[in-house]
Design a protein around this motif. Structure first.
Motif, mmCIF file in Angstrom:
data_model
loop_
_atom_site.group_PDB
_atom_site.id
_atom_site.type_symbol
_atom_site.label_atom_id
_atom_site.label_comp_id
_atom_site.label_asym_id
_atom_site.label_seq_id
_atom_site.Cartn_x
_atom_site.Cartn_y
_atom_site.Cartn_z
ATOM 1 N N ARG A 106 0.829 -1.216 0.000
ATOM 2 C CA ARG A 106 0.000 0.000 0.000
ATOM 3 C C ARG A 106 0.860 1.262 0.000
ATOM 4 O O ARG A 106 0.506 2.271 -0.613
ATOM 5 N N SER A 129 2.236 1.814 -3.585
ATOM 6 C CA SER A 129 1.310 2.344 -4.589
ATOM 7 C C SER A 129 0.674 3.658 -4.146
ATOM 8 O O SER A 129 -0.200 4.178 -4.827
ATOM 9 N N GLY A 130 1.098 4.180 -3.005
ATOM 10 C CA GLY A 130 0.620 5.497 -2.587
ATOM 11 C C GLY A 130 -0.676 5.478 -1.798
ATOM 12 O O GLY A 130 -1.213 6.543 -1.485
ATOM 13 N N LEU A 131 -1.178 4.293 -1.456
ATOM 14 C CA LEU A 131 -2.427 4.269 -0.678
ATOM 15 C C LEU A 131 -2.176 4.626 0.790
ATOM 16 O O LEU A 131 -3.085 5.075 1.479
ATOM 17 N N ALA A 172 -1.679 8.171 -4.932
ATOM 18 C CA ALA A 172 -1.847 6.873 -5.601
ATOM 19 C C ALA A 172 -2.132 7.029 -7.102
ATOM 20 O O ALA A 172 -1.550 6.322 -7.918
ATOM 21 N N HIS A 173 -3.019 7.960 -7.454
ATOM 22 C CA HIS A 173 -3.382 8.030 -8.874
ATOM 23 C C HIS A 173 -2.223 8.505 -9.737
ATOM 24 O O HIS A 173 -2.221 8.314 -10.942
ATOM 25 N N VAL A 188 0.244 5.404 -10.877
ATOM 26 C CA VAL A 188 -0.143 4.517 -11.968
ATOM 27 C C VAL A 188 0.580 4.863 -13.272
ATOM 28 O O VAL A 188 1.203 3.993 -13.883
ATOM 29 N N HIS A 246 -1.043 -2.062 -8.865
ATOM 30 C CA HIS A 246 -1.223 -2.764 -7.596
ATOM 31 C C HIS A 246 -2.530 -3.547 -7.640
ATOM 32 O O HIS A 246 -3.592 -2.962 -7.797
ATOM 33 N N ALA A 251 -9.486 0.284 -15.709
ATOM 34 C CA ALA A 251 -8.061 0.085 -15.414
ATOM 35 C C ALA A 251 -7.197 0.816 -16.444
ATOM 36 O O ALA A 251 -6.019 1.078 -16.201
ATOM 37 N N ARG A 265 -7.088 -6.501 -14.331
ATOM 38 C CA ARG A 265 -7.036 -5.032 -14.243
ATOM 39 C C ARG A 265 -5.584 -4.569 -14.116
ATOM 40 O O ARG A 265 -5.193 -3.571 -14.726
#
Ligand SMILES: Nc1ncnc2c1ncn2[C@@H]1O[C@H](COP(=O)(O)OP(=O)(O)OP(=O)(O)O)[C@@H](O)[C@H]1O
Ligand SMILES: [Mg+2]
Lengths: 234, 303
Positions: free
Chosen positions: A45, A48-50, A70-71, A74, A80, A100, A147
């Motif tokens: 997490r 992926s920036g969560l 998070a966005h 990508v 992720h 996705a 995805r």
């Protein structure tokens, strides 16, 4: 190449990740193994920036990407596939896959990747217009990995892709992970199913209560007596 | 009793329901995407009415003899006002509290509502008292057998229907609409798809606010007077409609709104006090029997 150094992540006062360091070389499969609550999901997490980190660094191909939103991760090449699949239940299988491709301008490329997913998982193709929420657990897992393929990062983070699957499907999903890797995607794999993960991985790291302890080539880690006792049940 | 259930009452009920529906949609969409009951939503309706009023007097001279065009400009003004103020409320008041306890946002929403009402009342150009709303289009009564229906009532129903069809297409067919549904279902998963969820949330406020603004114009034209507190009552009724239909569920909000509009119109024809109270009675009964609302489901599109 992804390089993680001295990563720390807290949930309020709880220190979930205290000191985690590892490297994921291009084109390889690296696995993180560890007991429940060791911090595997939290590590992914943070990548992926969560989750925000409270120390350490995450560097992708020489670029420091620590604590980006998070966005924005990508388009940099991080895909992720989260724990628990997180399929959008009232979107169809195809719509799940289309979303996705949200950051990809070239929609032809998105369609090609969706076809690629359908080739890899023919069961998903049959159910293209079915709602995500009506898929079986195993099918949802395939869709979740699908995805990740459409997002099309340089590196695919997989959090327990075999969770809740029947043994036949476990073998299937692991062989698909190998196939994805063979096509050139770097993979960071988190698994409870340590034996299978060590079998397909190039390198392995052991995570214990927020620390990376052992690491080395997967074949060697699989032979380590401590690992055999704690994670392979032998 | 026969006179209560006639065609005229049905059309009037649909008209009231149309206005509730336009407001209820914003309530339900915003709840679906950020789980916030935006109590200021009725004020976006009021702002839409005032923006329409202002636009009419500002541009009337330019559109002499072109009432249709004038009406269109006024509609755009009302939607823009509702939408932009909703965007600002989100950006300035709700976004900073997004990941704080829900109660903070709820209290803030009440604060935003009061601020808008008092601020407009205090503005010399607006003031706290009623203003009569100009006739933007000629008023015509249409005779249908024994029913007499105002063209304004038809316009309200038709404009609301057109906007709602547009919204349905947006949500079902466009990628942005799919992203709205995705964000309402699972924010983390949406972020992992590369979706900037704050942009999608802002867009939802914009759409919801603009629909409330349009409702304000329609109500202003039809009734025809406006006041800074005009949003409280319809806002509450539309909120009830959204809960009735299953908060977070889009078709539910529309269904709830039409049920409310029709019930209120029929009941008022019988007794105006019962008409005022019927909304609450229906709400209590439905929630007792079906607590998640008429169309509320476990996995509904919570937007
Ligand atoms: N949102 C949260 N809030 C507070 N603590 C959390 C949160 N998420 C995880 N934790 C804690 O952080 C630690 C690491 O959790 P994490 O989910 O990363 O473990 P894991 O290795 O993925 O475990 P599992 O194999 O069970 O999935 C645990 O002690 C967990 O209780
Ligand atoms: Mg986990």
């Amino acid at each position: 190449m992804l390089v993680v150094k001295n990563l720390k992540v807290n949930y309020g006062k709880i220190e979930a990740i205290k000191d985690v360091s590892f490297e994921v070389p291009d084109g390889k499969i690296v696995t993180l193994i560890g007991a429940n609550g060791a911090g595997k999901t939290t590590t992914l997490r943070a990548l992926s920036g969560l989750e925000k980190t409270s120390g350490g660094s995450i560097v992708l191909d020489g670029m420091d990407i620590t604590n980006r939103e998070a966005h924005k991760m990508v388009p940099l090449g991080i895909s992720h596939v989260p724990e628990g699949r997180k399929i959008f239940p009232t979107l169809t299988v195809r719509e799940n896959l289309e979303l996705a491709g949200w950051t990809i301008k070239d929609k032809k490329l998105v369609r090609e990747r969706i076809e690629e997913v359908f080739e890899l998982f023919p069961r998903i193709k049959e159910r293209a217009s079915q709602l995500g929420g009506t898929l079986s657990g195993g099918e949802q897992q395939m869709l979740a990995v699908g995805r990740g393929i459409v997002t099309g990062g340089k590196i695919l983070l997989l959090d327990e892709p075999s969770m809740g699957l029947a043994p036949v499907l476990v073998d299937e999903i692991f062989s698909q992970i190998l196939a994805i890797n063979k096509k050139g995607t770097t993979i960071l794999l988190v698994e409870q199913n340590a034996a299978e993960a060590l079998d397909i991985a190039d390198f392995a790291y052991v995570l214990e209560v927020g620390y990376t302890t052992l690491h080395g080539p997967a074949k060697e880690i699989a032979k380590d007596p401590r690992v055999r006792e704690a994670y392979l049940g032998v | 009793m026969g006179a209560i259930f006639n065609a005229q009452q049905i059309v009037n009920g649909l008209q009231v329901g149309s206005i509730y529906a336009l407001i209820a949609l914003g309530y339900t969409m915003v709840y679906g995407i950020v789980r916030l009951i935006n109590f200021a939503h009725g004020d976006f309706y009021m702002l839409g009415a005032y923006a329409a009023y202002g636009a009419f007097f500002a541009f009337n001279a330019l559109f002499v003899g072109k009432t249709g065009l004038m009406a269109f400009v006024v509609l755009i003004a009302s939607m823009a006002a509702g939408g932009v103020i909703a965007l600002l409320a989100n950006r300035l008041a709700y976004k900073p509290l997004r990941y704080k306890p829900k109660l903070s946002s709820l209290i803030t929403a009440i604060g935003v509502s009061m601020f808008l009402e008092y601020f407009l009342s205090a503005l010399p150009a607006v003031g706290p008292s009623y203003r009569s709303f100009p006739d933007i289009l000629p008023r015509v009564n249409i005779n249908l057998g024994n029913a007499v229906i105002s063209n304004y009532v038809i316009i309200d129903i038709v404009i609301a229907a057109v906007l709602m069809v547009g919204l349905t297409l947006l949500i079902k067919k466009t990628t942005l609409g799919k992203a709205m549904r995705a964000v309402s279902q699972d924010k983390d998963a949406a972020r992992l798809m590369g979706i900037d969820i704050e942009k999608v949330i802002a867009f939802t406020f914009l759409i919801g606010g603009s629909f409330a603004g349009a409702a304000g114009l329609l109500a202003g034209m039809t009734y025809p007077r406006i006041v800074p507190y005009m949003g409280i009552q319809p806002g509450l009724k539309a909120f009830i409609a959204a809960v009735l239909g299953g908060i977070g569920n889009i078709p539910g909000a529309v269904l709830g709104a039409y049920i409310m509009g029709l019930a209120e119109t029929f009941a008022s024809a019988y007794n105006s006090l019962i008409g005022e109270g019927i909304a609450f009675a229906i709400l209590i009964i439905v929630l007792l029997v079906r607590p998640r609302g008429l169309l509320g489901e476990k996995i509904a599109d919570k937007i």
